[in-house]
Design an enzyme around this catalytic site. Sequence first.
Site, PDB file in Angstrom:
ATOM      1  N   ASP A  80       0.855  -1.193   0.000  1.00  0.00           N
ATOM      2  CA  ASP A  80       0.000   0.000   0.000  1.00  0.00           C
ATOM      3  C   ASP A  80       0.882   1.232   0.000  1.00  0.00           C
ATOM      4  OD1 ASP A  80       0.086  -0.908   3.065  1.00  0.00           O
ATOM      5  OD2 ASP A  80      -0.363   1.244   3.053  1.00  0.00           O
ATOM      6  N   ASP A 172      -9.824   2.881   6.366  1.00  0.00           N
ATOM      7  CA  ASP A 172      -8.656   2.815   7.241  1.00  0.00           C
ATOM      8  C   ASP A 172      -8.996   3.567   8.527  1.00  0.00           C
ATOM      9  OD1 ASP A 172      -5.130   3.761   6.770  1.00  0.00           O
ATOM     10  OD2 ASP A 172      -6.245   3.185   8.567  1.00  0.00           O
ATOM     11  N   GLU A 174      -7.817   3.939  12.501  1.00  0.00           N
ATOM     12  CA  GLU A 174      -6.727   3.603  13.413  1.00  0.00           C
ATOM     13  C   GLU A 174      -6.438   4.799  14.312  1.00  0.00           C
ATOM     14  OE1 GLU A 174      -2.825   3.734  11.372  1.00  0.00           O
ATOM     15  OE2 GLU A 174      -3.992   3.670   9.503  1.00  0.00           O
TER      16      GLU A 174
END
Length: 705
Positions: A80, A172, A174
């Site tokens: 990524d 995503d 986090e």
Amino acid sequence: MFGAFARVAVAAVVLVALASGGAASASGPGSGGPAAASAATGTYFNVGGTHSPRTERLLGGGPNLAQVKQPNPGDVLGIDVASGQHAGGASIDWAQVAAAGYRFAFIKATEGSYYANPYFASDVAAAQAAGLLVAPYHFANPSYSSGRLQADYALNDAGLGDDGMTLPLILDIEYDPYSSNWCYGLSARQMVAWIGAFTTEVYRRTGHFPVIYTLADWWAKCTRSSTAFASDPLWVASYDGKKSPQLPAGWSTWAYWQYTSTGQVPGITGDTDISELNPAALEVATSANQSTAAMAQPGLQVKSINAAAGQALSYSATGLPPGLAVNASTGVISGTADGPPGSYPVTVTVSKTGLVPVTDSFTWNVYASPVQVTHPADQSGLLGSAAALQVAVSDSLPGCTLAFTATGLPPGLSIGSCGLISGWLDRPGTYHPVVTISDSGGSVAATSFTWVVRGQAATGPTGNLARPGRAGCLGLARTGLGVTTCRHLAAQRWTMTNYGGLRLRAGCLAPLGQAGHLQLRPCRDSLFQEWQPGADGALTNDQTGACLTEVAGKHGETVALDGCQGTKAQQWTLPAGPLTAGIPGWCASSWRVAGIPVGPVTLRSCGSARATAWTAQPSGTLQTSGGCLTLTYPAVAGAAVVVAACHGHQDQQWQPLPTGPIAALLVNPVTGLCLADPFDAADHAPPLALGYCVSSDPGTSWRLS
């Protein structure tokens, strides 16, 4: 128009929730947002990175990493990247990446609702040209804006989506890279709600839920180990060098495992994140043993997990009860169980090219049920219209209470405790509802049918978008969009769409860039083109939070977006339209004497000459020509509502409370009661009255359109 009202209330709830943990601001990130933000330039500290620096430190993925998982022969690996892999404008040599054996690439596309990776489009094209599977991912910043807005930003307004992709969008979520609060200032409950809003919007727009990137420690801290998203594919970050990753709560398997952030990949300068595709990416999980009444029409989705989404799966089954079959492409088992009662051992098989087929077995019991249901005829309706369908059922056992559930209904519809399916059709498509009825004695019956929602929806009110007192009307002027003397011209004739858009001729009103300019763009379902009418007459753009404003000193020339301040320059009167009931085909209408509406308000056919046009005024009133919707005294449940001379007092105040994207309850704020049809009847019904607010009751659901 009530669709826009609904979004006002929802946005208010989101802002209240964020205020308790992370502040939100119209001009830039709040205290939980990017600390080094520059609202003027749109630059932020972390946007060039693939993931949060705090995540990297806590996982031990930095330069001093002593041990990482060693890939096995045959592992399917991918990388990524973000704009940080283009330091100094350097290019990624995707041909070298592919030649080194990497098979897929996750490319950071967006962050929050303020950043789009400038290298995203070129990286996608080059990676796909090199033969890699590609997926976009969105770095979430829950302290900045709502989950729905960020999903819309990634999927639509940044030009993303699944078109041309081979893997689905990734969320995503986090550690907060911008503040000392790991969870963006949100409680676990607020965080779960934020993730739910994002994933639901992605599903609404694309037909599937996103992959979720996270790590076990953050998930435990910030969601309190929620299991609400365990059915979503998981991309897990775990750098401990073990043979399998540490999974967040709820997940029993992973689709992708990011096992290092310090990989050295040919064609890329510097450290690169490396992930593995689960070698057992194809799995099948059907429901437990099934029980179906004879002659019922059940529906069962064979649930398969396929990490490389987009590659075709093939379904087959043996041992199904007579009359049932599995769709080889979709995995849906349907039909009519017309065989004799008994137990049928069933085996389902899921196959994909290049992988070993997987199977699962269960028992399907067919029994003679005392619950009998009449199969409904197939239904159809127009986008934005009300719908109501009563499921007819009987139970031969005395004293049993029936319970109704439904799956696969068109969005906006729900089934009530007595089997009435009602609501508003707010998404076009072809749907296959399955209604299940059970009684307290344990007997079950089911039926299925097709419901088609056509997308060529009837438009809403059409007319002038006027300044108060008709000091001018918005339209096409010599220099573009501007306010000029009101005339009944095509250049000033606006039409409201079902989703809060404002259409003029072939285009819809939308922002242009970041400087507050406005333009007409091709109409589409986008937050950029949705406008929220406010109680003070303001029109707020859903995406920017700014208000439609007649620019001071340039009367007759231009309008722009500006911060909402409640000034006269931001007040507008919308076109009048019918007040449509949740009872299909019926509208609130008043009696007329010499053409002037007076007295009781009742329901009449929306297409009749008696259908009354209404406007929601900045004063909080619902006004028709010559009068306002008014409650009578004593103002208790059952008290009639009438049309009376407008004075704007509390007996003429109505506040919308959303029941879905396009409909709302109409609440009198003093009594707490709603505008209602007491008997859910139609033509020649008793007058409309105050009633208890029940969101699932079509007699208290309304739309001004």
